[in-house]
Motif scaffolding. Structure first.
Motif, PDB file in Angstrom:
ATOM      1  N   ARG A   1     -11.070  31.949  27.505  1.00  0.00           N
ATOM      2  CA  ARG A   1     -12.138  32.889  27.165  1.00  0.00           C
ATOM      3  C   ARG A   1     -12.825  33.400  28.427  1.00  0.00           C
TER       4      ARG A   1
ATOM      5  N   ARG B   1     -10.663  36.173  30.041  1.00  0.00           N
ATOM      6  CA  ARG B   1     -10.792  37.463  29.358  1.00  0.00           C
ATOM      7  C   ARG B   1     -12.139  38.111  29.693  1.00  0.00           C
TER       8      ARG B   1
ATOM      9  N   ARG C   1      -7.521  46.243  25.208  1.00  0.00           N
ATOM     10  CA  ARG C   1      -7.085  45.813  23.865  1.00  0.00           C
ATOM     11  C   ARG C   1      -6.150  44.619  23.963  1.00  0.00           C
ATOM     12  N   ILE C   2      -5.228  44.660  24.929  1.00  0.00           N
ATOM     13  CA  ILE C   2      -4.270  43.558  25.069  1.00  0.00           C
ATOM     14  C   ILE C   2      -4.969  42.284  25.514  1.00  0.00           C
TER      15      ILE C   2
ATOM     16  N   ARG D   1      -7.998  41.405  25.070  1.00  0.00           N
ATOM     17  CA  ARG D   1      -8.864  40.871  24.019  1.00  0.00           C
ATOM     18  C   ARG D   1      -8.075  40.185  22.905  1.00  0.00           C
ATOM     19  N   ARG D   2      -6.860  40.675  22.626  1.00  0.00           N
ATOM     20  CA  ARG D   2      -6.154  40.210  21.437  1.00  0.00           C
ATOM     21  C   ARG D   2      -4.943  39.330  21.701  1.00  0.00           C
ATOM     22  N   GLU D   3      -4.290  39.499  22.833  1.00  0.00           N
ATOM     23  CA  GLU D   3      -2.984  38.875  23.038  1.00  0.00           C
ATOM     24  C   GLU D   3      -3.075  37.619  23.890  1.00  0.00           C
ATOM     25  N   THR D   4      -1.998  36.844  23.856  1.00  0.00           N
ATOM     26  CA  THR D   4      -1.881  35.641  24.674  1.00  0.00           C
ATOM     27  C   THR D   4      -0.469  35.574  25.251  1.00  0.00           C
TER      28      THR D   4
END
Length: 304
Positions: free
Chosen positions: A225, A228, A270-271, A273-276
């Protein structure tokens, strides 16, 4: 699937030249080009732009960066950070394309060539640059090498901000203008910040493999976290500095030009925030594109 995703067959063995090209990590060289462009743009604003010192600064920056990349390739494999579970692009040493000893020799050659370039820059701008050059080269080696590798102790972010931002921009400006101004230091902040944003994505992607190897990046210490949040904070910082420079009277309204590049930050945001995992490789590429366009527009704005 290839080894770049950590599963499946390894990539086909490339030619010797292609292996060296891969080890140099050409896609990362934006981080060496942008600060020289920005420092030169600022020098041009004051009528101090000088082509040969600018080109020498570019050559030196790229040589130090390639040397750092090569050392990183070898040392990360040696320390167990680059394994078959790697989620990022394949690394030459880890894949067995080049031996660690040979890659380290390549790093030392790059650092030695950077010192040769530095001799010319010292003749142009004075002995003050000797200390800056030697510290920059030592830091590039110590990023993942030596008894206290910076990246393994959570200092990689500071290294990038200082050496790929403040030092690179300020140094480029100095070899042309023979001074370091407040504007030059301010201009180094967004450049370094976007370099840290790239590192934040890289370290967030590699959190688990870095943790297993004992590579205690800030993301390993503080969690994904944080990585990010760090990306968003660095993009915000980079965007705020041109506004601050304009309001402080360091530049004309043209310095706001890089804000137009924020449209390119939408996709990586966007990536991130959402992806791993391996999906973050797309965020790395998109952040590098954003960094390049932001930097070139920043350089243009500073020159007007």
């Amino acid at each position: 699937m290839t080894a770049a995703t950590g599963v499946g067959a390894a990539p086909a063995r490339p030619s010797l030249w292609a292996a060296w090209f891969s080890a140099a990590r050409p896609k990362t060289l934006v981080a060496g080009v942008v600060p020289v462009a920005v420092g030169s743009g600022l020098a041009a604003k004051g009528g101090a732009f000088s082509l040969w010192p600018a080109l020498a600064a570019l050559a030196g920056a790229l040589l130090i960066q390639v040397g750092t990349n090569l050392a990183n390739d070898a040392f990360d494999f040696q320390r167990g950070a680059d394994t078959g579970a790697r989620l990022g692009p394949p690394r030459a040493t880890q894949q067995g394309w080049l031996s660690g000893r040979v890659v380290l020799r390549g790093a030392l050659v790059c650092f030695a060539l950077a010192m040769v370039v530095g001799i010319y820059l010292v003749s142009v701008a004075g002995p003050w640059l000797v200390a800056v050059g030697l510290v920059s080269i030592a830091a590039g080696y110590a990023y993942t090498g030596g008894p206290y590798p910076l990246a393994y102790h959570g200092l990689g972010d500071v290294f990038v901000l200082v050496f790929f931002g403040l030092v690179a921009v300020g140094g480029t400006f100095f070899v042309q203008a023979h001074a370091v101004t407040a504007a030059a230091l301010w201009a180094g902040v967004p450049v370094g910040a976007l370099g840290v944003a790239l590192l934040a994505v890289n370290n967030t992607r590699d959190e688990q493999t870095d943790r297993a190897a004992g590579k205690r990046t800030l993301v390993v210490r503080l969690g994904g976290r944080f990585g990010r949040s760090e990306w968003f904070a660095m993009v915000l910082l980079a965007s705020a500095v041109p506004v601050a420079m304009w309001l402080a009277g360091f530049a004309t309204p043209w310095v706001l030009a890089p804000l137009a590049s924020l449209v390119l930050a939408v996709e990586p945001a966007r990536i991130v925030r959402r992806e791993t995992g391996a999906a973050l490789n797309r965020a790395l590429a998109a952040t590098a594109r954003f960094q390049l366009v932001f930097g070139l527009l920043f350089a243009l704005g500073l020159s007007r």
